[in-house]
Design a protein around this motif. Structure first.
Motif, PDB file in Angstrom:
ATOM      1  N   CYS A 148      40.366  38.198  38.927  1.00 29.72           N
ATOM      2  CA  CYS A 148      41.641  38.914  39.083  1.00 29.72           C
ATOM      3  C   CYS A 148      42.344  39.067  37.739  1.00 29.72           C
ATOM      4  O   CYS A 148      42.888  40.126  37.427  1.00 29.72           O
ATOM      5  CB  CYS A 148      42.551  38.170  40.048  1.00 29.72           C
ATOM      6  SG  CYS A 148      41.961  38.156  41.736  1.00 29.72           S
ATOM      7  N   ASN A 149      42.346  38.006  36.946  1.00 35.55           N
ATOM      8  CA  ASN A 149      43.086  38.011  35.691  1.00 35.55           C
ATOM      9  C   ASN A 149      42.381  38.756  34.567  1.00 35.55           C
ATOM     10  O   ASN A 149      43.028  39.349  33.712  1.00 35.55           O
ATOM     11  CB  ASN A 149      43.372  36.577  35.242  1.00 35.55           C
ATOM     12  CG  ASN A 149      44.271  35.850  36.213  1.00 35.55           C
ATOM     13  OD1 ASN A 149      45.106  36.460  36.868  1.00 35.55           O
ATOM     14  ND2 ASN A 149      44.091  34.552  36.333  1.00 35.55           N
ATOM     15  N   LYS A 150      41.040  38.743  34.554  1.00 38.84           N
ATOM     16  CA  LYS A 150      40.311  39.282  33.406  1.00 38.84           C
ATOM     17  C   LYS A 150      39.434  40.492  33.720  1.00 38.84           C
ATOM     18  O   LYS A 150      39.142  41.285  32.835  1.00 38.84           O
ATOM     19  CB  LYS A 150      39.418  38.196  32.803  1.00 38.84           C
ATOM     20  CG  LYS A 150      40.182  37.006  32.286  1.00 38.84           C
ATOM     21  CD  LYS A 150      39.254  35.935  31.774  1.00 38.84           C
ATOM     22  CE  LYS A 150      40.038  34.710  31.349  1.00 38.84           C
ATOM     23  NZ  LYS A 150      39.142  33.618  30.957  1.00 38.84           N
ATOM     24  N   HIS A 151      38.985  40.619  34.950  1.00 40.04           N
ATOM     25  CA  HIS A 151      37.983  41.641  35.255  1.00 40.04           C
ATOM     26  C   HIS A 151      38.448  42.682  36.263  1.00 40.04           C
ATOM     27  O   HIS A 151      37.658  43.491  36.734  1.00 40.04           O
ATOM     28  CB  HIS A 151      36.691  40.981  35.741  1.00 40.04           C
ATOM     29  CG  HIS A 151      36.135  39.996  34.762  1.00 40.04           C
ATOM     30  ND1 HIS A 151      35.604  40.375  33.556  1.00 40.04           N
ATOM     31  CD2 HIS A 151      36.052  38.643  34.801  1.00 40.04           C
ATOM     32  CE1 HIS A 151      35.209  39.300  32.897  1.00 40.04           C
ATOM     33  NE2 HIS A 151      35.483  38.235  33.630  1.00 40.04           N
ATOM     34  N   GLY A 152      39.694  42.649  36.638  1.00 40.29           N
ATOM     35  CA  GLY A 152      40.237  43.700  37.491  1.00 40.29           C
ATOM     36  C   GLY A 152      39.926  43.597  38.968  1.00 40.29           C
ATOM     37  O   GLY A 152      39.921  44.611  39.671  1.00 40.29           O
ATOM     38  N   PHE A 153      39.661  42.381  39.476  1.00 40.29           N
ATOM     39  CA  PHE A 153      39.479  42.242  40.920  1.00 40.29           C
ATOM     40  C   PHE A 153      40.795  42.599  41.605  1.00 40.29           C
ATOM     41  O   PHE A 153      41.867  42.181  41.168  1.00 40.29           O
ATOM     42  CB  PHE A 153      39.115  40.806  41.294  1.00 40.29           C
ATOM     43  CG  PHE A 153      37.708  40.392  40.939  1.00 40.29           C
ATOM     44  CD1 PHE A 153      36.836  41.230  40.290  1.00 40.29           C
ATOM     45  CD2 PHE A 153      37.269  39.124  41.275  1.00 40.29           C
ATOM     46  CE1 PHE A 153      35.545  40.828  39.975  1.00 40.29           C
ATOM     47  CE2 PHE A 153      35.984  38.713  40.974  1.00 40.29           C
ATOM     48  CZ  PHE A 153      35.121  39.568  40.318  1.00 40.29           C
ATOM     49  N   ILE A 158      35.954  43.730  46.116  1.00 45.01           N
ATOM     50  CA  ILE A 158      35.370  42.736  45.212  1.00 45.01           C
ATOM     51  C   ILE A 158      33.876  42.648  45.441  1.00 45.01           C
ATOM     52  O   ILE A 158      33.087  42.593  44.486  1.00 45.01           O
ATOM     53  CB  ILE A 158      36.064  41.366  45.400  1.00 45.01           C
ATOM     54  CG1 ILE A 158      37.503  41.441  44.900  1.00 45.01           C
ATOM     55  CG2 ILE A 158      35.298  40.269  44.671  1.00 45.01           C
ATOM     56  CD1 ILE A 158      38.352  40.229  45.259  1.00 45.01           C
ATOM     57  N   GLN A 159      33.447  42.651  46.694  1.00 46.58           N
ATOM     58  CA  GLN A 159      32.010  42.617  46.982  1.00 46.58           C
ATOM     59  C   GLN A 159      31.316  43.829  46.380  1.00 46.58           C
ATOM     60  O   GLN A 159      30.234  43.709  45.800  1.00 46.58           O
ATOM     61  CB  GLN A 159      31.761  42.589  48.493  1.00 46.58           C
ATOM     62  CG  GLN A 159      31.997  41.254  49.125  1.00 46.58           C
ATOM     63  CD  GLN A 159      31.777  41.294  50.625  1.00 46.58           C
ATOM     64  OE1 GLN A 159      31.916  42.340  51.263  1.00 46.58           O
ATOM     65  NE2 GLN A 159      31.456  40.154  51.207  1.00 46.58           N
ATOM     66  N   ASN A 160      31.915  45.005  46.497  1.00 52.74           N
ATOM     67  CA  ASN A 160      31.308  46.209  45.924  1.00 52.74           C
ATOM     68  C   ASN A 160      31.273  46.151  44.407  1.00 52.74           C
ATOM     69  O   ASN A 160      30.328  46.645  43.790  1.00 52.74           O
ATOM     70  CB  ASN A 160      32.057  47.460  46.385  1.00 52.74           C
ATOM     71  CG  ASN A 160      31.827  47.748  47.852  1.00 52.74           C
ATOM     72  OD1 ASN A 160      30.815  47.354  48.420  1.00 52.74           O
ATOM     73  ND2 ASN A 160      32.777  48.408  48.476  1.00 52.74           N
ATOM     74  N   MET A 161      32.295  45.559  43.793  1.00 53.25           N
ATOM     75  CA  MET A 161      32.301  45.434  42.331  1.00 53.25           C
ATOM     76  C   MET A 161      31.196  44.511  41.853  1.00 53.25           C
ATOM     77  O   MET A 161      30.631  44.707  40.775  1.00 53.25           O
ATOM     78  CB  MET A 161      33.649  44.883  41.847  1.00 53.25           C
ATOM     79  CG  MET A 161      34.801  45.856  41.990  1.00 53.25           C
ATOM     80  SD  MET A 161      36.386  45.104  41.594  1.00 53.25           S
ATOM     81  CE  MET A 161      36.256  44.996  39.812  1.00 53.25           C
ATOM     82  N   LEU A 162      30.868  43.506  42.646  1.00 57.13           N
ATOM     83  CA  LEU A 162      29.873  42.521  42.250  1.00 57.13           C
ATOM     84  C   LEU A 162      28.450  42.904  42.671  1.00 57.13           C
ATOM     85  O   LEU A 162      27.495  42.217  42.311  1.00 57.13           O
ATOM     86  CB  LEU A 162      30.226  41.148  42.846  1.00 57.13           C
ATOM     87  CG  LEU A 162      31.545  40.555  42.361  1.00 57.13           C
ATOM     88  CD1 LEU A 162      31.863  39.281  43.123  1.00 57.13           C
ATOM     89  CD2 LEU A 162      31.497  40.294  40.868  1.00 57.13           C
TER      90      LEU A 162
END
Length: 142
Positions: free
Chosen positions: A67-72, A91-95
């Motif tokens: 959330c803080n660094k990668h835009g979750f 988040i699942q789709n981002m990963l």
């Protein structure tokens, strides 16, 4: 906490019986989890970072760093972060990591592209030796 006998009986008797058995046998957690899953799927629930991390199968620190660094995505509620079903799915789709082709398929593509590159070159592009007279004389006298 009310006892199982104090439960109102306006609900389906089978449900009341199942809840009473769950309260006496310790299976209440399974009922709560099933209700949470149903509520999660309907979109009515938000999770704390600890609960969201458990739902995603990752650590709390990983989720908060994301959330803080990668835009979750997350829901900002004052000083706390919350996660709804939409955020967890994003988040699942981002990963998600796309499938990689097998080594055999990659080798076939390489060999096919190399064959097509060699067949595309015209014959006149191949390097030819100079044919002027001086070079011919040197070759004959040499």
């Amino acid at each position: 906490m009310p006892s199982p006998e104090d439960t109102p009986t306006t609900a389906d008797p089978a449900i009341v019986k199942a809840v009473r058995e769950a309260l006496t046998t310790g299976e209440l957690r399974e009922i709560v989890v099933a209700a949470a899953i149903e509520s999660f799927n309907s979109g009515d629930l938000t999770f704390t970072p600890k609960e969201a991390a458990a739902a995603l199968g990752c650590g709390v620190r990983f989720l908060l760093d994301g959330c803080n660094k990668h835009g979750f995505p997350y829901i900002d509620m004052g000083k706390s972060k919350r996660f709804g079903p939409r955020e967890l799915r994003e988040i699942q789709n981002m990963l998600r990591v796309p499938a990689k082709p097998s080594r055999l398929a990659a080798a076939r593509r390489r060999s096919a592209s190399q064959k097509s590159e060699t067949s595309k070159q015209p014959a006149s592009r191949k390097r030819q030796k100079p044919t002027d007279e001086r070079h011919l004389e040197l070759a004959l006298t040499g």
